[in-house]
Design an enzyme around this catalytic site. Structure first.
Site, PDB file in Angstrom:
ATOM      1  N   CYS A 217       0.555  47.245  50.184  1.00 17.17           N
ATOM      2  CA  CYS A 217       0.157  48.369  49.393  1.00 17.17           C
ATOM      3  C   CYS A 217       1.203  49.019  48.372  1.00 17.17           C
ATOM      4  O   CYS A 217       1.182  49.903  47.722  1.00 17.17           O
ATOM      5  CB  CYS A 217      -0.161  49.467  50.345  1.00 17.17           C
ATOM      6  SG  CYS A 217       1.403  49.679  51.473  1.00 17.17           S
TER       7      CYS A 217
ATOM      8  N   GLU B 186      -7.642  47.695  54.095  1.00 17.58           N
ATOM      9  CA  GLU B 186      -7.023  48.958  54.226  1.00 17.58           C
ATOM     10  C   GLU B 186      -5.886  49.081  53.289  1.00 17.58           C
ATOM     11  O   GLU B 186      -5.226  47.800  53.070  1.00 17.58           O
ATOM     12  CB  GLU B 186      -6.430  48.892  55.682  1.00 17.58           C
ATOM     13  CG  GLU B 186      -5.602  50.160  56.098  1.00 17.58           C
ATOM     14  CD  GLU B 186      -4.159  50.052  55.817  1.00 17.58           C
ATOM     15  OE1 GLU B 186      -3.398  51.118  56.363  1.00 17.58           O
ATOM     16  OE2 GLU B 186      -3.611  49.129  55.468  1.00 17.58           O
TER      17      GLU B 186
ATOM     18  N   ARG C 116      -0.655  60.461  58.584  1.00 12.14           N
ATOM     19  CA  ARG C 116      -0.879  59.196  57.670  1.00 12.14           C
ATOM     20  C   ARG C 116      -2.268  59.106  57.263  1.00 12.14           C
ATOM     21  O   ARG C 116      -3.189  58.762  57.909  1.00 12.14           O
ATOM     22  CB  ARG C 116      -0.551  57.985  58.883  1.00 12.14           C
ATOM     23  CG  ARG C 116      -0.513  56.488  58.147  1.00 12.14           C
ATOM     24  CD  ARG C 116      -0.046  55.676  59.128  1.00 12.14           C
ATOM     25  NE  ARG C 116       0.361  54.235  58.488  1.00 12.14           N
ATOM     26  CZ  ARG C 116       1.325  54.015  58.290  1.00 12.14           C
ATOM     27  NH1 ARG C 116       2.564  54.767  58.462  1.00 12.14           N
ATOM     28  NH2 ARG C 116       1.745  52.764  57.669  1.00 12.14           N
TER      29      ARG C 116
ATOM     30  N   ARG D 217      -4.710  56.845  54.753  1.00 13.23           N
ATOM     31  CA  ARG D 217      -5.164  55.734  54.520  1.00 13.23           C
ATOM     32  C   ARG D 217      -6.609  55.591  53.780  1.00 13.23           C
ATOM     33  O   ARG D 217      -7.445  56.177  54.466  1.00 13.23           O
ATOM     34  CB  ARG D 217      -4.787  54.553  55.452  1.00 13.23           C
ATOM     35  CG  ARG D 217      -3.289  54.490  55.736  1.00 13.23           C
ATOM     36  CD  ARG D 217      -2.478  53.788  54.629  1.00 13.23           C
ATOM     37  NE  ARG D 217      -1.022  53.486  54.786  1.00 13.23           N
ATOM     38  CZ  ARG D 217      -0.049  54.367  54.699  1.00 13.23           C
ATOM     39  NH1 ARG D 217      -0.339  55.425  54.066  1.00 13.23           N
ATOM     40  NH2 ARG D 217       1.143  54.060  54.762  1.00 13.23           N
TER      41      ARG D 217
END
Length: 325
Positions: free
Chosen positions: A82, A122, A167, A169
């Site tokens: 990422c 993801e 978090r 995502r």
């Protein structure tokens, strides 16, 4: 029916663990980082990780070598790197100089070979808005070009995984069957009852290496006045301390163990300290029996935790997928 998964950029197995707990079987995992492989294999004892660059796996496929040894692959999992899209990085995306942005297209070559019924991806939240939305449009278009039906959601771990970590995502699902996507239901938000005090140890005296004192930390006077509460996690951001006012941990990062940027700090009975690697894994929703290699340096373990995923969020999505497949 057994649903076989092949996992790429597997890391320490966060995605794989979530899918395994939901009823899937992990039959192949690929990860280039040998230290992450050490942690992975300690927990998935029956699986030998393919510790190679994904480009080598693709080259094998192109010359007729099957990396899966004839096993039918129903599901491809990939938490592809990422950094190329992260707001914490340079946001170079597909033009990333280290080649990380283009790794998505290597996944698509594997998809073309394996022809799975389902793909799970993801990445960081910023993937959705990167380059004014063009990056995600390309990714979604590539999946649709292979005749997959795609949907995505941005979830926060503290709202969907019952872990006290802020978090966010993006989670992407791609079904080969359009009817499967219609049947698929994303998880609903759940109450956060696993609070910080259930994960973090405020009373036990730990090894001195975890504590920030005026003797051990030359800028101690810059942080001590600001770290005053026990029910929150602070972040030392090199030039100032930031308090997380949501009573959860800020987003864990890969570099949090280096002593520089984004180090999470708490106030305990024995002073100010950083989180332990075990606490970081717990904040990612890993189970308490998930093993960490004893001889691996803490710096690697912090990096592994920060690079990983919220297992509890993955498991809830995987359970919804399993019902459909």
């Amino acid at each position: 029916m057994t649903l076989n998964c092949a996992s790429f950029f597997a890391g320490v197995g966060g995605i794989d663990l979530g899918f395994e707990k939901a009823g899937f079987k992990i039959v192949y995992a690929n990860e280039i980082d040998s230290k992450a492989v050490e942690t992975y294999e300690l927990n998935f004892e029956d699986l030998k990780v393919d510790n190679r660059d994904i480009h080598e796996v693709v080259r094998d496929i192109e010359i007729g070598i099957d990396p899966f040894n004839g096993k039918k692959i129903n599901v491809v999992l990939a938490g592809f790197p990422c950094q190329a899209f992260s707001i914490a990085g340079y946001q170079e995306g597909f033009e990333d100089k280290k080649g990380r942005g283009g790794l998505f297209f290597e996944i698509m070559k594997i998809v073309e070979f394996a022809k799975p019924e389902f793909i799970f991806l993801e990445n960081v939240k910023n993937l959705m808005g990167h380059d004014k939305g063009k990056t995600y449009k390309i990714i979604k278009g590539a999946l649709k070009a292979k005749d997959y039906f795609v949907d995505e959601r941005i979830f926060n771990s503290m709202e969907y995984g019952n872990v006290p970590q802020n978090r966010e995502r993006i989670y992407i699902v791609a079904f080969k069957n359009e009817n499967s996507l219609r049947k698929f239901k994303w998880p609903d938000p759940i109450k956060l009852d696993k609070t910080l005090d259930k994960i973090l140890d405020y009373s036990t005296k730990l090894d001195d290496v975890y504590y920030y004192t005026k003797e051990r930390f030359k800028r101690f006077s810059e942080i001590e006045p600001y770290i005053t509460k026990r029910d929150t996690v602070y972040q030392w951001r090199r030039v100032y301390v930031r308090e997380n006012k949501s009573n959860v941990c800020p987003t864990l990062t890969a570099n949090m163990g280096t002593g520089g940027h984004n180090v999470p700090l708490i106030l305990t009975d024995h002073g100010i300290r950083k989180l332990t690697p075990r606490e970081c894994f717990d904040l990612q929703g890993f189970p308490s029996d998930y093993k960490l290699p004893e001889k691996l340096a803490n710096s690697y373990l912090y990096k592994q935790a920060g690079n990983s995923v919220s297992v509890s969020v993955i498991q809830r999505i995987a359970e919804a997928v399993f019902k459909v497949l």
